[in-house]
Scaffold this motif. Structure first.
Motif, short mmCIF file in Angstrom:
data_model
loop_
_atom_site.label_atom_id
_atom_site.label_comp_id
_atom_site.label_asym_id
_atom_site.label_seq_id
_atom_site.Cartn_x
_atom_site.Cartn_y
_atom_site.Cartn_z
N LEU A 145 -22.27 -13.44 0.41
CA LEU A 145 -21.07 -12.65 0.15
C LEU A 145 -20.74 -12.61 -1.34
CD1 LEU A 145 -18.98 -11.26 2.11
CD2 LEU A 145 -17.49 -13.21 1.66
N LYS A 146 -20.25 -11.49 -1.80
CA LYS A 146 -19.72 -11.37 -3.15
C LYS A 146 -18.19 -11.43 -3.08
CE LYS A 146 -23.78 -10.65 -4.97
NZ LYS A 146 -24.43 -11.69 -5.81
N LYS A 147 -17.60 -12.20 -3.97
CA LYS A 147 -16.15 -12.36 -3.93
C LYS A 147 -15.46 -11.06 -4.33
CE LYS A 147 -12.36 -15.35 -5.42
NZ LYS A 147 -11.97 -16.51 -6.26
N GLU A 148 -14.46 -10.70 -3.56
CA GLU A 148 -13.69 -9.49 -3.82
C GLU A 148 -12.20 -9.82 -3.63
OE1 GLU A 148 -13.07 -5.02 -1.90
OE2 GLU A 148 -14.93 -6.14 -1.50
N ASN A 149 -11.45 -9.71 -4.68
CA ASN A 149 -10.02 -10.04 -4.61
C ASN A 149 -9.22 -8.84 -4.11
OD1 ASN A 149 -10.26 -12.71 -5.68
ND2 ASN A 149 -10.52 -11.82 -7.72
N ARG A 150 -8.45 -9.08 -3.06
CA ARG A 150 -7.62 -8.03 -2.48
C ARG A 150 -6.17 -8.50 -2.41
NH1 ARG A 150 -11.63 -6.22 2.56
NH2 ARG A 150 -13.38 -5.54 1.23
N ASN A 151 -5.27 -7.58 -2.18
CA ASN A 151 -3.84 -7.88 -2.15
C ASN A 151 -3.50 -8.64 -0.86
OD1 ASN A 151 -0.96 -7.67 -1.77
ND2 ASN A 151 -0.96 -6.13 -3.40
N SER A 152 -3.23 -9.94 -1.00
CA SER A 152 -2.99 -10.77 0.18
C SER A 152 -1.68 -10.41 0.88
CB SER A 152 -2.97 -12.25 -0.23
OG SER A 152 -1.94 -12.51 -1.15
N ASP A 153 -0.68 -9.95 0.13
CA ASP A 153 0.59 -9.59 0.76
C ASP A 153 0.42 -8.41 1.72
OD1 ASP A 153 1.90 -11.57 -0.59
OD2 ASP A 153 2.70 -10.27 -2.17
N ILE A 154 -0.37 -7.44 1.32
CA ILE A 154 -0.62 -6.28 2.18
C ILE A 154 -1.38 -6.69 3.44
CG2 ILE A 154 -1.86 -4.09 2.36
CD1 ILE A 154 -1.25 -3.62 -0.59
N ILE A 155 -2.36 -7.57 3.27
CA ILE A 155 -3.16 -8.01 4.41
C ILE A 155 -2.32 -8.86 5.36
CG2 ILE A 155 -5.22 -9.30 5.11
CD1 ILE A 155 -6.33 -8.64 2.28
N LYS A 156 -1.47 -9.72 4.80
CA LYS A 156 -0.60 -10.52 5.65
C LYS A 156 0.35 -9.64 6.45
CE LYS A 156 -0.48 -15.02 3.32
NZ LYS A 156 0.38 -16.03 2.68
N GLU A 157 0.85 -8.62 5.82
CA GLU A 157 1.73 -7.69 6.54
C GLU A 157 0.97 -7.01 7.68
OE1 GLU A 157 4.63 -3.82 5.62
OE2 GLU A 157 3.59 -4.86 3.99
N LYS A 158 -0.27 -6.65 7.41
CA LYS A 158 -1.10 -6.02 8.44
C LYS A 158 -1.25 -6.91 9.65
CE LYS A 158 -5.94 -4.64 9.14
NZ LYS A 158 -7.27 -4.50 8.49
N TYR A 159 -1.41 -8.21 9.44
CA TYR A 159 -1.63 -9.15 10.53
C TYR A 159 -0.35 -9.87 10.98
CZ TYR A 159 -6.60 -8.58 9.49
OH TYR A 159 -7.87 -8.07 9.29
N ASN A 160 0.80 -9.40 10.49
CA ASN A 160 2.10 -9.98 10.87
C ASN A 160 2.19 -11.47 10.55
OD1 ASN A 160 3.18 -7.52 12.02
ND2 ASN A 160 1.86 -7.88 13.80
N ILE A 161 1.76 -11.81 9.33
CA ILE A 161 1.84 -13.18 8.84
C ILE A 161 2.90 -13.24 7.76
CG2 ILE A 161 0.57 -15.04 7.70
CD1 ILE A 161 -2.01 -13.76 8.80
N ASN A 162 3.80 -14.21 7.84
CA ASN A 162 4.84 -14.37 6.82
C ASN A 162 4.20 -14.68 5.47
OD1 ASN A 162 6.94 -14.01 8.68
ND2 ASN A 162 6.91 -16.18 9.24
N LYS A 163 4.72 -14.06 4.43
CA LYS A 163 4.14 -14.20 3.10
C LYS A 163 4.11 -15.64 2.61
CE LYS A 163 5.19 -9.53 1.42
NZ LYS A 163 5.88 -8.73 0.39
#
Length: 389
Positions: free
Chosen positions: A190-208
């Motif tokens: 795998l190659k590391k890829e930084n993504r917006n964790s806040d957006i992903i948490k919202e997608k999965y209904n995880i509190n920030k």
């Protein structure tokens, strides 16, 4: 032996994107782009391919994919009509392989897992241009102990395993010379890829603000998602602001689907559906970007890809203390026996201590740097050179 300008055949079981298949596709891509190789794939169990496999495959530059039907390459030590039929089927299969593959003039055959390894030995004997192959033991795989397998293992010039415990299966079943065993941990695909964790948490209904544990593993009986879930349920009663993600692929087969459904039922019964996200066939990189702590609990492992990926993302890792995991994590205090208490203590300590999480993650990120594809290929070339020349 150098791979440069070689014709290479990769032998796989099926077109799902498990650890072995990811290693194969990544190797094929590197050989095409960096070694000017022509690379093809032979499937030996099924020609079915998942979307994830095809997405990765389409980036590799691998040319041809072959499948010549299910290989009845099993011959029991018995006198029976069924065994005579097996002999007939296997001879027909070998002749078909020779007819269809001989024109491609392969120099090297690289298998992944045991059934492909058995087939590869006979390709080595049947195809006159093939000069190099090996038996490739990865993680939890089993031997069929038939005549074809016995001939292949006892005559294969080279056996490669990705962790010390991979060789136990051979030493228990066959008398194999020690010099043919070679340890070669796999590389990080795998190659590391930084993504917006806040957006992903919202997608999965995880509190920030939640501390997110995650176990990324196939829904198989030898992967202990149920243990991770049970211990997390205890942790969630004692610690606020924690969350667990369980990610696998329920669509691989009926067993995977059953395990997924059982986990879903357990989550509901434990009344922790707001604390646990059960995922199937989702983007691994998305999940890695929201994790604070990686988990892998299992019956057995070789050198697990997912632990390497956790390390790439600078995560602390709670892992069963298998030899391949120890090889990666070295003196980590979070290598555990598969007991509820040990796993709980590891989870609790990391959830409670941000500085500890950061220091463990930083050490892991440093350690993983040596597991790159270039180093892997160089070592593989050396092993094949020493084994065949």
């Amino acid at each position: 032996m150098k791979f440069d300008n070689k014709n290479v055949l990769l032998v796989l079981q099926v077109g799902t994107l498990g650890g072995a298949e990811r290693q194969a596709l990544g190797l094929g891509k590197f050989l095409v782009n960096n070694k000017n190789c022509n690379v093809d794939i032979l499937f030996v169990v099924s020609n079915n391919r998942t979307k994830e496999f095809n997405d990765f495959f389409n980036t590799t530059g691998i040319k041809n994919v072959f499948y010549f039907g299910f290989p009845h390459v099993v011959l029991r030590r018995e006198l029976s009509i069924k065994n005579l039929k097996r002999l007939k089927w296997s001879i027909q299969y070998f002749l078909l392989l020779k007819k269809e593959l001989n024109k491609n003039k392969y120099d090297v055959v690289v298998p992944f897992l045991n059934t492909p390894s058995k087939i590869s030995y006979y390709l080595y004997k049947l195809l006159p241009t093939v000069k190099y192959t090996f038996w490739h033991q990865l993680g939890l795989d089993f031997l069929k102990k038939d005549i074809y397998e016995s001939i292949a293992i006892n005559n294969m010039p080279c056996i490669i395993g990705n962790a010390d415990n991979c060789f136990d299966i051979f030493k228990n079943e066959y008398v194999v010379k020690n010099k043919v065993f070679n340890l070669l941990p796999q590389y990080l695909t795998l190659k590391k890829e930084n993504r917006n964790s806040d957006i992903i948490k919202e997608k999965y209904n995880i509190n920030k603000e939640d501390i997110v544990f995650g176990m990324i593993a196939h829904f198989k009986s030898f992967k202990y998602h149920d243990l991770a879930l049970k211990v997390f349920a205890r942790l969630a009663k004692e610690t606020e602001k924690v969350h667990l993600i369980l990610l696998g692929n329920k669509d691989n087969d009926e067993i995977c689907l059953e395990i997924y459904n059982n986990l879903s039922e357990s989550i509901d019964k434990m009344n922790i559906s707001d604390k646990v996200t059960l995922l199937s066939n989702e983007d691994v990189t998305d999940v890695l970007n929201v994790l604070d702590i990686g988990i892998l609990l299992s019956l057995i492992e070789g050198t697990p890809n997912v632990v390497m990926e956790y390390m790439l993302y600078a995560l602390p890792v709670i892992s069963s203390n298998h030899p391949g995991c120890i090889g990666l994590l070295q003196d980590s205090k979070f290598l555990v026996n598969n007991t509820e208490e040990e796993v709980f203590q590891a989870m609790y300590k990391l959830a409670a201590n941000e500085i500890l999480r950061e220091s463990e993650g930083a050490r892991n990120a440093k350690r993983i740097k040596k597991y790159d594809i270039e180093t892997y290929v160089n070592k593989l070339e050396t092993i094949l050179t020493n084994s065949f020349e």
